[in-house]
Design a protein around this motif. Structure first.
Motif, PDB file in Angstrom:
ATOM      1  N   LYS A 113      39.058  46.279  51.471  1.00  0.00           N
ATOM      2  CA  LYS A 113      40.366  46.097  50.832  1.00  0.00           C
ATOM      3  C   LYS A 113      41.323  45.331  51.744  1.00  0.00           C
ATOM      4  CE  LYS A 113      41.028  50.494  49.853  1.00  0.00           C
ATOM      5  NZ  LYS A 113      41.697  51.702  49.305  1.00  0.00           N
ATOM      6  N   LEU A 118      44.265  37.243  49.950  1.00  0.00           N
ATOM      7  CA  LEU A 118      45.011  36.950  48.729  1.00  0.00           C
ATOM      8  C   LEU A 118      46.493  36.714  49.022  1.00  0.00           C
ATOM      9  CD1 LEU A 118      43.432  39.397  46.114  1.00  0.00           C
ATOM     10  CD2 LEU A 118      43.119  36.923  46.289  1.00  0.00           C
ATOM     11  N   CYS A 125      33.268  44.140  56.834  1.00  0.00           N
ATOM     12  CA  CYS A 125      33.110  43.699  55.448  1.00  0.00           C
ATOM     13  C   CYS A 125      31.676  43.232  55.218  1.00  0.00           C
ATOM     14  CB  CYS A 125      34.062  42.543  55.139  1.00  0.00           C
ATOM     15  SG  CYS A 125      35.743  43.070  54.961  1.00  0.00           S
ATOM     16  N   LEU A 145      36.924  33.504  47.545  1.00  0.00           N
ATOM     17  CA  LEU A 145      37.625  34.515  48.312  1.00  0.00           C
ATOM     18  C   LEU A 145      36.899  34.819  49.627  1.00  0.00           C
ATOM     19  CD1 LEU A 145      39.138  37.738  46.784  1.00  0.00           C
ATOM     20  CD2 LEU A 145      37.972  37.795  48.967  1.00  0.00           C
ATOM     21  N   TRP A 146      35.608  35.124  49.540  1.00  0.00           N
ATOM     22  CA  TRP A 146      34.890  35.543  50.736  1.00  0.00           C
ATOM     23  C   TRP A 146      34.645  34.397  51.709  1.00  0.00           C
ATOM     24  CZ3 TRP A 146      34.686  40.316  52.251  1.00  0.00           C
ATOM     25  CH2 TRP A 146      34.803  41.346  51.312  1.00  0.00           C
ATOM     26  N   GLU A 190      38.874  45.227  44.238  1.00  0.00           N
ATOM     27  CA  GLU A 190      40.059  44.824  43.481  1.00  0.00           C
ATOM     28  C   GLU A 190      40.499  45.927  42.522  1.00  0.00           C
ATOM     29  OE1 GLU A 190      39.217  41.017  41.760  1.00  0.00           O
ATOM     30  OE2 GLU A 190      39.779  39.944  43.595  1.00  0.00           O
ATOM     31  N   THR A 211      33.691  42.736  45.393  1.00  0.00           N
ATOM     32  CA  THR A 211      34.972  42.162  44.979  1.00  0.00           C
ATOM     33  C   THR A 211      35.533  42.932  43.793  1.00  0.00           C
ATOM     34  OG1 THR A 211      34.308  39.977  45.737  1.00  0.00           O
ATOM     35  CG2 THR A 211      36.141  40.065  44.213  1.00  0.00           C
ATOM     36  N   TYR A 222      28.522  40.776  47.684  1.00  0.00           N
ATOM     37  CA  TYR A 222      29.940  40.437  47.777  1.00  0.00           C
ATOM     38  C   TYR A 222      30.589  40.355  46.394  1.00  0.00           C
ATOM     39  CZ  TYR A 222      29.221  39.572  52.733  1.00  0.00           C
ATOM     40  OH  TYR A 222      28.928  39.724  54.068  1.00  0.00           O
ATOM     41  N   ALA A 261      37.862  33.818  53.402  1.00  0.00           N
ATOM     42  CA  ALA A 261      38.193  34.971  54.247  1.00  0.00           C
ATOM     43  C   ALA A 261      37.407  34.934  55.551  1.00  0.00           C
ATOM     44  CB  ALA A 261      37.913  36.273  53.489  1.00  0.00           C
ATOM     45  N   SER A 269      34.925  35.406  43.485  1.00  0.00           N
ATOM     46  CA  SER A 269      34.348  36.043  44.664  1.00  0.00           C
ATOM     47  C   SER A 269      33.946  35.033  45.739  1.00  0.00           C
ATOM     48  CB  SER A 269      33.127  36.872  44.241  1.00  0.00           C
ATOM     49  OG  SER A 269      32.498  37.448  45.348  1.00  0.00           O
ATOM     50  N   ILE A 273      40.366  41.545  51.673  1.00  0.00           N
ATOM     51  CA  ILE A 273      40.735  40.891  50.417  1.00  0.00           C
ATOM     52  C   ILE A 273      42.249  40.768  50.287  1.00  0.00           C
ATOM     53  CG2 ILE A 273      40.734  41.175  47.899  1.00  0.00           C
ATOM     54  CD1 ILE A 273      37.904  42.308  48.165  1.00  0.00           C
ATOM     55  N   SER A 274      42.970  41.830  50.586  1.00  0.00           N
ATOM     56  CA  SER A 274      44.428  41.787  50.427  1.00  0.00           C
ATOM     57  C   SER A 274      45.062  40.767  51.366  1.00  0.00           C
ATOM     58  CB  SER A 274      45.036  43.176  50.661  1.00  0.00           C
ATOM     59  OG  SER A 274      44.809  43.608  51.992  1.00  0.00           O
TER      60      SER A 274
END
Length: 313
Positions: free
Chosen positions: A157, A164, A131, A176-177, A216, A212, A208, A180, A173, A160-161
């Motif tokens: 993907k 989430l 990533c 999330l990152w 998404e 995102t 990033y 993650a 973003s 992120i999945s």
């Protein structure tokens, strides 16, 4: 069939790969590729040297993607070891214009790479690593370049999945990152302290943020403001937490086994490991001649002491 959104995500990766790379990096990659002959599909350059552009007195990070392990090695036991506990990790250094260029390279087959970027792969190391920025060097042909770019797009993907699923409220973003990266770092034997996720995100914030939106869209997530999400019932949070617990258990065990295996393939592995741990965590290790002669036994005996000192998460 690949959707338009997937194609746009893959195109983003291909455009990133057009970035210029220092000649020293290209020469080091070619020297590593020469060790494996015609079975090299390409070499992925990644890591801190790519992020910062600083290669002097550093160690370059490569992933060598090969057609098959059987073709890659003359020694059968190396092919078996790579199949059972991928990747195999090696060290190479060379003199280029009076500068010593050092690199660490991991070997992974095309089929293993394609599997390890997908959501069904429990181990986080490949889909979390790619990533982050990377560049494909020495691709076998354009079809291979496109295929590996698609795998890297899939890693986005997957990251992120999986995040989430654990934290549905990570709607922007940055949140999330950062989370993650913290989650995936904690799922390996890492010497980095908490806060590394934010550092990585801020180094390439625009990248990033753009990824995102693209990822998404490819995943069918509707962009735009998302209303506040109520905390899911405890029963619904149990399965994602259990999955991440399993990833942490798997990641730490596999990371440890890779360290043991690397002691047999990585010249100067104990010295490199000591340098790496001190650089990232501040924990200093005195490497003795006995440790160099018996790297596997020494590595196992040191493991719990380093864990207590906080060298590993």
């Amino acid at each position: 069939m690949t959707s338009k959104a997937d194609q746009e995500l893959t195109t983003f990766i291909l455009d990133e790969w057009k970035r210029p790379v220092p000649d020293a990096v290209k020469q080091a990659a070619q020297a590593v590729a020469d060790k494996f002959g015609d079975c090299v599909s390409g070499i992925l350059f990644y890591g801190s040297c790519l992020r910062t552009g600083d290669i002097e007195e550093k160690v370059l990070d490569f992933y060598v993607i090969v057609d098959s392990y059987k073709e890659a090695y003359q020694k059968r036991w190396l092919a078996i070891a790579n199949q059972i506990c991928p990747p195999n990790v090696f060290y190479h250094e060379m003199d280029i214009a009076g500068m010593t260029v050092r690199c660490k390279y991991a070997v992974l087959s095309r089929s293993d790479f394609a599997f390890r970027v997908r959501p069904e792969c429990l181990n986080v190391s490949v889909w979390a690593r790619f990533c982050q920025p990377c560049i494909l060097l020495l691709p076998k042909d354009d079809m291979t370049r496109q295929s590996i770019a698609g795998d890297v797009a899939q890693a986005m993907k997957t990251m992120i999945s999986n995040l989430l699923e654990l934290i549905p409220g990570a709607t922007n973003s940055r949140d999330l990152w950062v989370e993650a990266f913290e989650q995936t770092y904690s799922a390996e034997l890492r010497s980095e302290r908490r806060g590394k996720g934010l550092e990585i995100y801020l180094l390439d914030q625009d990248r990033y943020d753009a990824l995102t939106a693209l990822a998404e869209e490819a995943m069918g997530i509707v962009p735009g403001p998302i209303p506040p999400i109520k905390q899911p019932p405890r029963t619904e949070r149990f399965v994602p937490r259990l999955k991440w617990f399993a990833r942490r258990c798997n990641g730490k065990f596999v990371s440890f086994m890779r360290l043991v295996k690397a002691a047999m393939t990585f010249d100067g592995g104990i010295d490199y490991l000591a340098w790496k741990i001190k650089r990232h965590s501040g924990v200093e290790i005195t490497v003795t001649d006995r440790m160099r002669r018996h790297p596997i036994l020494s590595g196992i005996s040191l493991f719990w002491g380093l864990k207590r000192k906080g060298a590993f998460k």
